[in-house]
Design an enzyme around this catalytic site. Structure first.
Site, PDB file in Angstrom:
ATOM      1  N   ARG A  79       0.545  -1.209  -0.121  1.00 40.38           N
ATOM      2  CA  ARG A  79       0.000   0.309  -0.039  1.00 40.38           C
ATOM      3  C   ARG A  79       0.740   1.138  -0.445  1.00 40.38           C
ATOM      4  O   ARG A  79       0.157   2.573   0.189  1.00 40.38           O
ATOM      5  CB  ARG A  79      -0.950  -0.274   0.844  1.00 40.38           C
ATOM      6  CG  ARG A  79      -2.467  -0.890   1.142  1.00 40.38           C
ATOM      7  CD  ARG A  79      -3.374  -0.965   2.444  1.00 40.38           C
ATOM      8  NE  ARG A  79      -2.573  -1.247   3.396  1.00 40.38           N
ATOM      9  CZ  ARG A  79      -3.020  -0.279   4.129  1.00 40.38           C
ATOM     10  NH1 ARG A  79      -4.545  -0.087   4.434  1.00 40.38           N
ATOM     11  NH2 ARG A  79      -3.373  -1.107   5.453  1.00 40.38           N
ATOM     12  N   ASP A  80       2.008   1.544  -0.204  1.00 42.84           N
ATOM     13  CA  ASP A  80       2.425   2.290  -0.223  1.00 42.84           C
ATOM     14  C   ASP A  80       4.411   2.240  -1.177  1.00 42.84           C
ATOM     15  O   ASP A  80       5.508   2.605  -0.858  1.00 42.84           O
ATOM     16  CB  ASP A  80       3.505   3.423   0.931  1.00 42.84           C
ATOM     17  CG  ASP A  80       3.928   4.448   0.762  1.00 42.84           C
ATOM     18  OD1 ASP A  80       3.487   4.717  -0.152  1.00 42.84           O
ATOM     19  OD2 ASP A  80       4.141   4.540   1.858  1.00 42.84           O
ATOM     20  N   ILE A  81       3.605   1.215  -2.268  1.00 48.70           N
ATOM     21  CA  ILE A  81       4.610   1.206  -3.372  1.00 48.70           C
ATOM     22  C   ILE A  81       5.273   2.211  -4.578  1.00 48.70           C
ATOM     23  O   ILE A  81       4.568   3.313  -4.437  1.00 48.70           O
ATOM     24  CB  ILE A  81       4.999  -0.151  -4.441  1.00 48.70           C
ATOM     25  CG1 ILE A  81       4.498  -1.232  -3.577  1.00 48.70           C
ATOM     26  CG2 ILE A  81       5.292   0.236  -5.172  1.00 48.70           C
ATOM     27  CD1 ILE A  81       5.462  -1.760  -3.047  1.00 48.70           C
ATOM     28  N   ASN A  85      10.439   3.612  -1.956  1.00 46.89           N
ATOM     29  CA  ASN A  85      10.571   2.583  -0.589  1.00 46.89           C
ATOM     30  C   ASN A  85      11.189   1.127  -1.711  1.00 46.89           C
ATOM     31  O   ASN A  85      10.919   0.398  -1.022  1.00 46.89           O
ATOM     32  CB  ASN A  85       9.340   2.273   0.083  1.00 46.89           C
ATOM     33  CG  ASN A  85       9.026   2.898   0.745  1.00 46.89           C
ATOM     34  OD1 ASN A  85       8.820   3.957   1.631  1.00 46.89           O
ATOM     35  ND2 ASN A  85       7.284   3.470   1.104  1.00 46.89           N
TER      36      ASN A  85
END
Length: 422
Positions: A79-81, A85
């Site tokens: 949910r935060d690609i 990251n």
């Protein structure tokens, strides 16, 4: 404080077994590791990331995300690609990062929550703005944006650009590669990225499919790097390719025949390239006449077919006569061509018309197909030549040729009727 956790199974993670108790927490500085975003910036400023390196980076990241989605227990939606990251280690290995592991209950809540997390510019617009929920296919969309970043070397959203061009999805290959990449592999890379950023999540592939695709890219890029240690110039970036494109892009239909015809003409001069296209058209029409002469004997038993072939042969001979008139009008310099511009264009239209007349009255489908194939190249090159002359104003502007085109007919006219009387 955020802790970076690199997941692996075999080559995916160094000291972590996701879903178990053994997780290596790395906090504070990056300890020599760089993010994919930093790598993309390096490409732009220092050109230090080759095509092979970029493919290796996304392949490693894809394996990590596949592990989260399909092999971790329970399955995990990141949910935060985003590029920042993805950690890149000194050996070029890329791994998925950015999990807050400081509290296991918080982590569990995060994994099963539908609350929007992450970065807006990496989210699929439908999930972010409409459903309020993210899924594994949402991660795939975000990963697609990362692929586009490494393909272009640019930010996912650039607010300094005009509206409609701010999104990375609308832009293409990073000039920092300097043309040093295999075009077919780049095209396939772009296809995978395009599939990942499909608006409908059902059209996006799962990460296993993406991993399989990039595994073939890695093998291909490795083989290419080993076979071609010296830098090659991609034809698409050469002055000749730009000159050909500046001419062929005015063609109304398929430009491939024009580009293929002019690719091997050894000049960058647009006027000479335009002449070369007309020369190729005339040569192909001569071949068409020869073709019709060859097939006539086998159709003599069919009076209708024989008549159609003879009629077409006659028309194409008229077309060759028109080419003679065309070359007289075109002259040998740009000023003569510009002065007789309308006449040249009118003559090419006549040549094009003779080809269409050849095929108009043929009802026998097998004969029609045979003749379309036989005279097709001449017909298409004649049509392309007409389109080029019809778009000559645009071509002259593209190349900065400041010569005015004469729109008046300069072709020889017959004497007035009174000249025949005393």
């Amino acid at each position: 404080m955020n802790c970076f956790c690199c997941f692996h199974k075999d080559d995916l993670v160094g000291d972590a077994d996701y879903g178990g108790q053994n997780m290596k927490k790395q906090s504070g500085g990056n300890d020599g590791k760089r993010t994919a975003q930093q790598a993309a910036q390096d490409v732009k400023v220092h050109s230090c990331r080759s095509w092979h390196q970029r493919v290796s980076i996304v392949a490693g990241a894809a394996r990590g995300l596949e592990y989260l989605h399909e092999k971790a227990n329970p399955h995990i939606v990141h949910r935060d690609i985003k590029s920042s990251n993805i950690l890149i280690f000194g050996d070029g290995v890329a791994k998925i990062a950015e999990f807050d592991l400081s509290n296991e209950s918080d982590m569990a809540a995060r994994l099963h929550s539908s609350r929007i997390l992450g970065t807006f510019s990496y989210h699929a617009p439908d999930e972010y703005a409409m459903t309020g929920q993210l899924s594994a296919k949402s991660d795939v969309y975000s990963f697609g944006v990362v692929l586009l970043e490494l393909l272009t070397g640019r930010k996912p959203v650039d607010h300094t650009l005009p509206r409609g061009k701010q999104s990375l999805v609308t832009r293409c290959v990073d000039s920092g590669l300097g043309g040093d990449y295999p075009p077919e592999a780049v095209a396939k890379f772009a296809v995978v990225a395009a599939l990942c950023v499909q608006y409908e999540d059902s059209f996006r592939p799962n990460m296993r499919t993406v991993v399989n695709a990039f595994q073939s890219f890695v093998e291909s890029a490795t083989a290419t790097a080993a076979a071609t240690p010296t830098k090659r110039t991609n034809y698409l970036f050469t002055p000749h390719a730009k000159a050909v494109a500046g001419i062929c892009t005015v063609i109304q239909t398929n430009t491939s025949l024009c580009c293929k015809t002019l690719k091997h003409v050894p000049t960058n001069d647009p006027i000479e390239l335009i002449r070369a296209l007309a020369v190729a058209a005339e040569s192909s029409v001569k071949n068409s006449v020869a073709f019709l002469s060859e097939i006539k004997p086998k159709h003599t038993s069919n009076a209708t077919a024989a008549a159609a072939i003879s009629s077409c042969e006659k028309n194409l001979k008229y077309a060759l006569e028109d080419f003679t008139e065309f070359w007289k009008a075109a002259g040998k310099d740009v000023k003569t061509l510009a002065h007789n511009y309308f006449t040249c264009k009118k003559t090419l239209m006549s040549i094009m018309g003779y080809h269409w007349t050849c095929l108009d009255d043929i009802e026998d489908k097998s004969l029609l197909k045979e003749m379309e194939i036989g005279i097709g190249v001449g017909k298409n090159l004649s049509s392309d030549s007409y389109d080029v002359f019809n778009g000559l104003n645009t071509i002259f502007k593209t190349f900065g040729i400041k010569v005015k085109l004469n729109e008046e007919d300069t072709s020889p006219r017959p004497p007035p009727l009174s000249a025949y009387y005393y």
